[in-house]
Structures are given as structure tokens and as C-alpha cells.
Write a protein that holds these residues in place. Sequence first.
Motif, PDB file in Angstrom:
ATOM      1  N   PRO A 238      49.489   5.313 -26.971  1.00 17.52           N
ATOM      2  CA  PRO A 238      49.097   4.045 -27.351  1.00 17.52           C
ATOM      3  C   PRO A 238      48.295   3.314 -26.200  1.00 17.52           C
ATOM      4  CG  PRO A 238      51.381   4.397 -26.479  1.00 17.52           C
ATOM      5  CD  PRO A 238      50.859   5.548 -26.848  1.00 17.52           C
ATOM      6  N   ASP A 239      47.343   2.649 -26.702  1.00 17.15           N
ATOM      7  CA  ASP A 239      46.499   1.935 -25.677  1.00 17.15           C
ATOM      8  C   ASP A 239      47.456   0.519 -25.021  1.00 17.15           C
ATOM      9  OD1 ASP A 239      46.344  -0.234 -27.702  1.00 17.15           O
ATOM     10  OD2 ASP A 239      44.266   0.227 -28.190  1.00 17.15           O
ATOM     11  N   ALA A 240      46.449  -0.043 -24.183  1.00 16.22           N
ATOM     12  CA  ALA A 240      47.325  -1.279 -23.549  1.00 16.22           C
ATOM     13  C   ALA A 240      47.796  -2.262 -24.476  1.00 16.22           C
ATOM     14  CB  ALA A 240      46.200  -1.736 -22.425  1.00 16.22           C
TER      15      ALA A 240
ATOM     16  N   PHE B 270      73.405  -5.172 -18.717  1.00 20.00           N
ATOM     17  CA  PHE B 270      72.319  -4.144 -18.497  1.00 20.00           C
ATOM     18  C   PHE B 270      71.026  -4.521 -19.330  1.00 20.00           C
ATOM     19  CE2 PHE B 270      73.574  -2.890 -23.059  1.00 20.00           C
ATOM     20  CZ  PHE B 270      72.232  -2.442 -23.686  1.00 20.00           C
ATOM     21  N   GLY B 271      69.920  -3.874 -18.991  1.00 19.68           N
ATOM     22  CA  GLY B 271      68.741  -4.009 -19.488  1.00 19.68           C
ATOM     23  C   GLY B 271      67.803  -2.993 -19.430  1.00 19.68           C
ATOM     24  N   PHE B 272      66.417  -2.984 -19.975  1.00 23.09           N
ATOM     25  CA  PHE B 272      65.618  -1.907 -19.807  1.00 23.09           C
ATOM     26  C   PHE B 272      64.585  -2.235 -18.986  1.00 23.09           C
ATOM     27  CE2 PHE B 272      63.717  -4.757 -23.155  1.00 23.09           C
ATOM     28  CZ  PHE B 272      62.341  -4.661 -22.742  1.00 23.09           C
ATOM     29  N   LEU B 273      64.100  -0.989 -18.444  1.00 17.80           N
ATOM     30  CA  LEU B 273      62.936  -1.094 -17.493  1.00 17.80           C
ATOM     31  C   LEU B 273      61.858  -0.261 -17.931  1.00 17.80           C
ATOM     32  CD1 LEU B 273      61.743  -1.625 -14.427  1.00 17.80           C
ATOM     33  CD2 LEU B 273      62.874   0.296 -13.646  1.00 17.80           C
ATOM     34  N   SER B 274      60.749  -0.894 -18.028  1.00 14.01           N
ATOM     35  CA  SER B 274      59.461  -0.200 -18.607  1.00 14.01           C
ATOM     36  C   SER B 274      58.453   0.058 -17.426  1.00 14.01           C
ATOM     37  CB  SER B 274      59.066  -0.960 -19.875  1.00 14.01           C
ATOM     38  OG  SER B 274      57.789  -0.430 -20.175  1.00 14.01           O
ATOM     39  N   PHE B 275      57.653   0.935 -17.452  1.00 12.32           N
ATOM     40  CA  PHE B 275      56.674   1.250 -16.511  1.00 12.32           C
ATOM     41  C   PHE B 275      55.335   1.013 -17.212  1.00 12.32           C
ATOM     42  CE2 PHE B 275      59.967   3.516 -14.252  1.00 12.32           C
ATOM     43  CZ  PHE B 275      59.737   3.786 -13.205  1.00 12.32           C
ATOM     44  N   GLY B 276      55.338   0.731 -18.606  1.00 10.59           N
ATOM     45  CA  GLY B 276      54.245   0.180 -19.190  1.00 10.59           C
ATOM     46  C   GLY B 276      53.201   0.951 -19.243  1.00 10.59           C
TER      47      GLY B 276
ATOM     48  N   ILE C  75      62.925   3.405 -19.791  1.00 12.01           N
ATOM     49  CA  ILE C  75      62.880   3.726 -21.003  1.00 12.01           C
ATOM     50  C   ILE C  75      61.419   4.444 -21.261  1.00 12.01           C
ATOM     51  CG2 ILE C  75      64.081   1.810 -22.205  1.00 12.01           C
ATOM     52  CD1 ILE C  75      61.361   0.565 -22.617  1.00 12.01           C
ATOM     53  N   PRO C  76      61.203   5.484 -22.324  1.00 14.37           N
ATOM     54  CA  PRO C  76      60.071   6.064 -22.358  1.00 14.37           C
ATOM     55  C   PRO C  76      58.982   5.275 -23.340  1.00 14.37           C
ATOM     56  CG  PRO C  76      61.709   7.034 -23.673  1.00 14.37           C
ATOM     57  CD  PRO C  76      62.458   5.879 -23.031  1.00 14.37           C
ATOM     58  N   ASN C  77      58.516   4.268 -22.786  1.00 13.05           N
ATOM     59  CA  ASN C  77      57.693   3.136 -23.304  1.00 13.05           C
ATOM     60  C   ASN C  77      56.794   3.639 -24.339  1.00 13.05           C
ATOM     61  OD1 ASN C  77      56.071   2.969 -20.816  1.00 13.05           O
ATOM     62  ND2 ASN C  77      54.826   2.144 -22.324  1.00 13.05           N
ATOM     63  N   THR C  78      56.091   4.831 -24.323  1.00 14.73           N
ATOM     64  CA  THR C  78      54.830   5.169 -24.955  1.00 14.73           C
ATOM     65  C   THR C  78      55.593   5.769 -26.270  1.00 14.73           C
ATOM     66  OG1 THR C  78      54.967   7.542 -23.933  1.00 14.73           O
ATOM     67  CG2 THR C  78      53.389   5.730 -23.129  1.00 14.73           C
ATOM     68  N   LEU C  79      56.952   5.991 -26.695  1.00 16.17           N
ATOM     69  CA  LEU C  79      57.473   6.362 -27.819  1.00 16.17           C
ATOM     70  C   LEU C  79      57.359   5.245 -28.833  1.00 16.17           C
ATOM     71  CD1 LEU C  79      60.334   8.690 -26.862  1.00 16.17           C
ATOM     72  CD2 LEU C  79      58.039   9.343 -27.480  1.00 16.17           C
ATOM     73  N   GLY C  80      57.272   3.913 -28.312  1.00 14.84           N
ATOM     74  CA  GLY C  80      57.055   2.854 -29.324  1.00 14.84           C
ATOM     75  C   GLY C  80      58.532   1.965 -29.581  1.00 14.84           C
ATOM     76  N   VAL C  81      58.534   1.281 -30.473  1.00 18.68           N
ATOM     77  CA  VAL C  81      59.570   0.301 -30.404  1.00 18.68           C
ATOM     78  C   VAL C  81      61.022   0.755 -30.851  1.00 18.68           C
ATOM     79  CG1 VAL C  81      60.528  -1.894 -31.441  1.00 18.68           C
ATOM     80  CG2 VAL C  81      57.910  -1.838 -30.593  1.00 18.68           C
ATOM     81  N   GLU C  82      60.819   1.588 -32.006  1.00 18.66           N
ATOM     82  CA  GLU C  82      62.070   2.048 -32.536  1.00 18.66           C
ATOM     83  C   GLU C  82      62.783   2.955 -31.826  1.00 18.66           C
ATOM     84  OE1 GLU C  82      61.624   3.126 -36.848  1.00 18.66           O
ATOM     85  OE2 GLU C  82      60.292   1.717 -37.220  1.00 18.66           O
TER      86      GLU C  82
ATOM     87  N   PHE D  96      60.077  -5.389 -16.026  1.00 19.58           N
ATOM     88  CA  PHE D  96      58.729  -4.479 -15.872  1.00 19.58           C
ATOM     89  C   PHE D  96      58.106  -4.016 -14.532  1.00 19.58           C
ATOM     90  CE2 PHE D  96      59.350  -6.813 -19.729  1.00 19.58           C
ATOM     91  CZ  PHE D  96      58.813  -5.883 -20.830  1.00 19.58           C
ATOM     92  N   ARG D  97      57.849  -2.687 -14.493  1.00 25.03           N
ATOM     93  CA  ARG D  97      57.383  -2.154 -13.236  1.00 25.03           C
ATOM     94  C   ARG D  97      55.842  -2.465 -13.019  1.00 25.03           C
ATOM     95  NH1 ARG D  97      59.035   2.300 -10.382  1.00 25.03           N
ATOM     96  NH2 ARG D  97      61.219   1.569 -10.994  1.00 25.03           N
ATOM     97  N   VAL D  98      55.314  -2.878 -11.942  1.00 27.03           N
ATOM     98  CA  VAL D  98      54.074  -3.215 -11.508  1.00 27.03           C
ATOM     99  C   VAL D  98      53.312  -2.333 -10.518  1.00 27.03           C
ATOM    100  CG1 VAL D  98      52.632  -5.134 -10.512  1.00 27.03           C
ATOM    101  CG2 VAL D  98      54.739  -5.707 -11.873  1.00 27.03           C
ATOM    102  N   HIS D  99      52.170  -1.688 -11.221  1.00 35.05           N
ATOM    103  CA  HIS D  99      51.450  -0.799 -10.450  1.00 35.05           C
ATOM    104  C   HIS D  99      49.927  -1.074 -10.556  1.00 35.05           C
ATOM    105  CE1 HIS D  99      54.074   2.228  -8.802  1.00 35.05           C
ATOM    106  NE2 HIS D  99      54.650   2.308 -10.097  1.00 35.05           N
TER     107      HIS D  99
END
Length: 354
Positions: free
Chosen positions: A20-22, A4-10, A314-321, A46-49
Motif C-alpha cells: 500500500p502507498d502512503a 490497551f491500544g495499537f501502535l503503528s509504524f505506518g 501491528i503489521p499495518n501494511t496488511l490493511g484494516v481487516e 503512531f511511531r514517527v520516523h
Amino acid sequence: MKAFGFLSFGHYAIPGQQGPDARTVLRQALELARFADEFGVNGAYFRVHHFAPQGASPMPLLGAIAAVTKHIEVGTGVIDLRYENPLYLAEEAAALDLLANGRVALGVSRGSPEPAEQGWKAFGYQSEAPNGADMARSKFEILLAAVEGRGVARAAALDEQYPRMYQPGIALPVFPQSPGLRKRIWWGSGTRKTAEQAARDGVNLMSSTLVSESDGSSLGELQADQIARYRAAWKQAGHDWTPRVSVSRSIFPLVSDRDRQLFGLQATSSDEVGYLDGGNATFGRSYAAEPDVLIEQLKADPAIEAADTLMLTIPNTLGVEPNLAILRNFAEYVAPALGWIPATKGPVEGYPID
């Protein structure tokens, strides 16, 4: 499920928006992957758009992740081929794979709808089909040929070569070449038809959190049928190796009070049907529950049972923790019951969660 892994839309905020900014999002993705690598998470994808404040150019990020990790697979889910030069992509992917010691999972596809109207034209590409499917297919075939080391250009006359390396007219491949990369290419499939084509092409299968089909079946049922058709077509094609199959889900194990506060309301009871890219599509439900409940729910999902790799969106904008808590909770309380094989085990230095 073996991995298993994580998929981020970034996702990131642009001026005038909160969040958070880019730069922050890219650095957080790097940190998340570094910590995830240390407790055995198998992949960072990582998703690419394009034309949207999301991840768009994955290779710099994947290279940075590869440099600070040892075991985790680094990949895309997926690159939109309509926007790519397939030969340059083959060169980039091979270089990344060499740096990562064979840890690349190159997910590609025709791509999904974008904010721009035929945005690939702004990148210098043309297509006959309104959705660019013909161009994506052609580029995919070129990409495969390049990764396989086949000739894609002709050597110039000797007096025109610098340096003089080849007999004039012979077929030239692109460089570098990375052994094994061909078996680490994935096709992002949204239908049964494209899954069967991926099998005939001899590439791994990525199935996302939606399927561009709707017949009253659940997403898990649709994807399980998709996977079964893929494997049948693979067997019929006679390939001499075993491919991988992944599915993506939104899953939130609720272990602490903070988990319940952040994610307790994320659960949905059923899939949804919506309209996407000219037709109906089935969107997957979100799972949020205590680990024992999650285990039973996920075991009842036929696509998760059929796949060997599960990607957690994952909800990447929530940050690392918060996102690391999702991965840690899943690894500790849920994944072992689903057959998970960690990439590695060991202490986590600088772990940011108590």
C-alpha cells in the motif's frame, strides 16, 4: 493492565515496491482507529520516523482520527524531538488536545537512529552531541515550559505590536493552551537512567519493544526494573498526581484458521539481543498463540504486569481487516483476563469482519 491500544509504524511502499502507498496507509489508519474506538480499544498511537517510508508527520492523522472518534486516545509513540520546533509542537499539540477533548497522549523522546546521517541538520537544527541528545533535551525543556503556559518570548514595544495587547517586555506564552495537556506528555525511554529522568521531569513513561541495555535479563525483567526505578524516582520527586506507564508488545491471538495462517509463525520463544545506536539492545519476543496460552504468557511478563497500558504493535501494511481482527480477538479473549477496562462499549456499525 487497565488499557490497551495499537501502535503503528505506518510503513508504506514507495514507487517500485509492492504494498500500500502512503495515502492508502493513512486512510487505513483512520479506519482502523474508527472501528477500534467503537468496541472500546483505549488508544491509537503512531511511531514517527524521518527519511523513511513510514509515518513522519502525525498531527494531520491524529486530528482526522479525533474528528471521527469519541473515546479512543490519540497519540504518538514517539516524536523525535531532534527534528521538531518545540514551540510549534506545543501549539499543535494543544490545538489537537482541544479538538480531541483531552484525548491526546503526546509521546516524545530523543529519537532512535534514522537512515540519514544527522538528518535533523537538514531540518535546520544543530547539536553538539553526535546523536543530538543535547539538543533533544533542550527542546524537551522548552516544550514543557510552553505547554505549562510559561513565557517563552518578550512583548515588543507598544508601537511595534499589532495588535497592541501587552505591556512591553512582559513574558509571553504560546497559544492555544489546553488544560491538562501537561499531564498527558510521555517520555519514550530506552534505559533505566532516562526512565528516572522522566520521573523527575514529571511526565508519563513509554517503554517500547526494546531496551537499549542488555545484561542477560529478559525484556520484561529489564522493563519491570525500569518501571520500578521510575516510580521510585517519581515518589521521591514529590509530584502530586499519578502517572501512567506503557509497554509495547507484538501479540497475535490465534482464534480462527485465518489467524493461524497469517500469524501462526510469528511467535518467537525468547527475546533477542542486537546492536543499536552504539551499544547492545534487548528486543522483545513476539507472542502468537491461542488465547488461554497467551493469557498465561502475558501474565508471566513482569513489565506487562507492572504497566497500566499495553500497546500492541501491528503489521499495518496488511490493511484494516487483519489488524482489526488482532484487536478484536485481544479485546474479546485476552484483555479481560489482564484487567482491561474498555474505553466504551456498544455495537459497531459497518464492522468489516464477520
